[in-house]
Design a protein around this motif. Sequence first.
Motif, mmCIF file in Angstrom:
data_model
loop_
_atom_site.group_PDB
_atom_site.id
_atom_site.type_symbol
_atom_site.label_atom_id
_atom_site.label_comp_id
_atom_site.label_asym_id
_atom_site.label_seq_id
_atom_site.Cartn_x
_atom_site.Cartn_y
_atom_site.Cartn_z
ATOM 1 N N GLY A 24 0.775 -1.237 0.000
ATOM 2 C CA GLY A 24 0.000 0.000 0.000
ATOM 3 C C GLY A 24 0.805 1.286 0.000
ATOM 4 N N THR A 25 1.601 1.512 1.045
ATOM 5 C CA THR A 25 2.359 2.760 1.150
ATOM 6 C C THR A 25 3.728 2.494 1.762
ATOM 7 N N GLY A 26 4.597 3.487 1.628
ATOM 8 C CA GLY A 26 5.912 3.414 2.252
ATOM 9 C C GLY A 26 5.800 3.434 3.769
ATOM 10 N N GLU A 27 4.736 4.020 4.276
ATOM 11 C CA GLU A 27 4.524 4.070 5.726
ATOM 12 C C GLU A 27 4.380 2.662 6.299
ATOM 13 N N THR A 28 3.723 1.787 5.570
ATOM 14 C CA THR A 28 3.586 0.399 6.009
ATOM 15 C C THR A 28 4.954 -0.248 6.139
ATOM 16 N N VAL A 29 5.790 -0.055 5.134
ATOM 17 C CA VAL A 29 7.146 -0.612 5.157
ATOM 18 C C VAL A 29 7.951 0.015 6.295
ATOM 19 N N ARG A 30 7.788 1.317 6.508
ATOM 20 C CA ARG A 30 8.511 1.986 7.591
ATOM 21 C C ARG A 30 8.176 1.355 8.940
ATOM 22 N N LYS A 31 6.901 1.058 9.175
ATOM 23 C CA LYS A 31 6.485 0.426 10.427
ATOM 24 C C LYS A 31 7.130 -0.946 10.579
ATOM 25 N N TRP A 32 7.186 -1.699 9.475
ATOM 26 C CA TRP A 32 7.801 -3.025 9.525
ATOM 27 C C TRP A 32 9.291 -2.925 9.834
ATOM 28 N N VAL A 33 9.958 -1.960 9.224
ATOM 29 C CA VAL A 33 11.394 -1.777 9.458
ATOM 30 C C VAL A 33 11.626 -1.396 10.915
ATOM 31 N N ARG A 34 10.828 -0.469 11.433
ATOM 32 C CA ARG A 34 10.972 -0.054 12.832
ATOM 33 C C ARG A 34 10.750 -1.230 13.776
ATOM 34 N N GLN A 35 9.716 -2.023 13.511
ATOM 35 C CA GLN A 35 9.431 -3.165 14.372
ATOM 36 C C GLN A 35 10.560 -4.190 14.297
ATOM 37 N N ALA A 36 11.117 -4.392 13.118
ATOM 38 C CA ALA A 36 12.245 -5.324 12.968
ATOM 39 C C ALA A 36 13.448 -4.817 13.761
ATOM 40 N N GLU A 37 13.665 -3.508 13.768
ATOM 41 C CA GLU A 37 14.767 -2.933 14.549
ATOM 42 C C GLU A 37 14.531 -3.128 16.046
ATOM 43 N N ILE A 38 13.301 -2.968 16.491
ATOM 44 C CA ILE A 38 12.963 -3.176 17.905
ATOM 45 C C ILE A 38 13.155 -4.644 18.272
ATOM 46 N N ASP A 39 12.634 -5.535 17.422
ATOM 47 C CA ASP A 39 12.753 -6.968 17.695
ATOM 48 C C ASP A 39 14.218 -7.411 17.703
ATOM 49 N N GLY A 40 15.043 -6.752 16.892
ATOM 50 C CA GLY A 40 16.456 -7.091 16.825
ATOM 51 C C GLY A 40 17.294 -6.442 17.903
ATOM 52 N N GLY A 41 16.690 -5.566 18.712
ATOM 53 C CA GLY A 41 17.404 -4.919 19.803
ATOM 54 C C GLY A 41 18.152 -3.655 19.391
ATOM 55 N N ALA A 42 17.992 -3.217 18.151
ATOM 56 C CA ALA A 42 18.685 -2.025 17.682
ATOM 57 C C ALA A 42 17.949 -0.740 18.065
ATOM 58 N N ARG A 43 16.718 -0.860 18.491
ATOM 59 C CA ARG A 43 15.888 0.299 18.830
ATOM 60 C C ARG A 43 15.068 -0.048 20.069
ATOM 61 N N PRO A 44 14.897 0.900 20.992
ATOM 62 C CA PRO A 44 14.079 0.603 22.173
ATOM 63 C C PRO A 44 12.595 0.538 21.812
ATOM 64 N N GLY A 45 11.871 -0.262 22.556
ATOM 65 C CA GLY A 45 10.435 -0.361 22.330
ATOM 66 C C GLY A 45 9.922 -1.734 22.719
#
Length: 110
Positions: A45-66
């Motif tokens: 649908g949009t780049g925003e969807t991909v952005r959310k997935w990337v952010r969540q992957a970073e959180i799950d990987g420990g690279a970002r807090p959340g």
Amino acid sequence: MTRRSQPPYPPELRERAVRMVAEVRADYESPWAAMNAVAEKLGIGTGETVRKWVRQAEIDGGARPGTTSEEFNELKRLRRENAELKRANDILKAASAFFAAEIDRPPRRS
């Protein structure tokens, strides 16, 4: 604004999109441009969807807090269980009050 109800994207597509963003990030002037390009290539649908997935992957990987996906799912499960237990407790309270009233009532005379 209401969200359209659509089936979620498969996990494989999400993982592929996140990998693609990581691979092509250097080819674009900004991470946002890379995310939009990947979304367009994969028919998301949009780049925003991909952005959310990337952010969540970073959180799950420990690279970002959340909150990780695992923690989110556990919280969701516990909230559902808590609501169910509250409903059961309310039913038991009502039944207890009903039976307590029956015990306190004087017996009927025939």
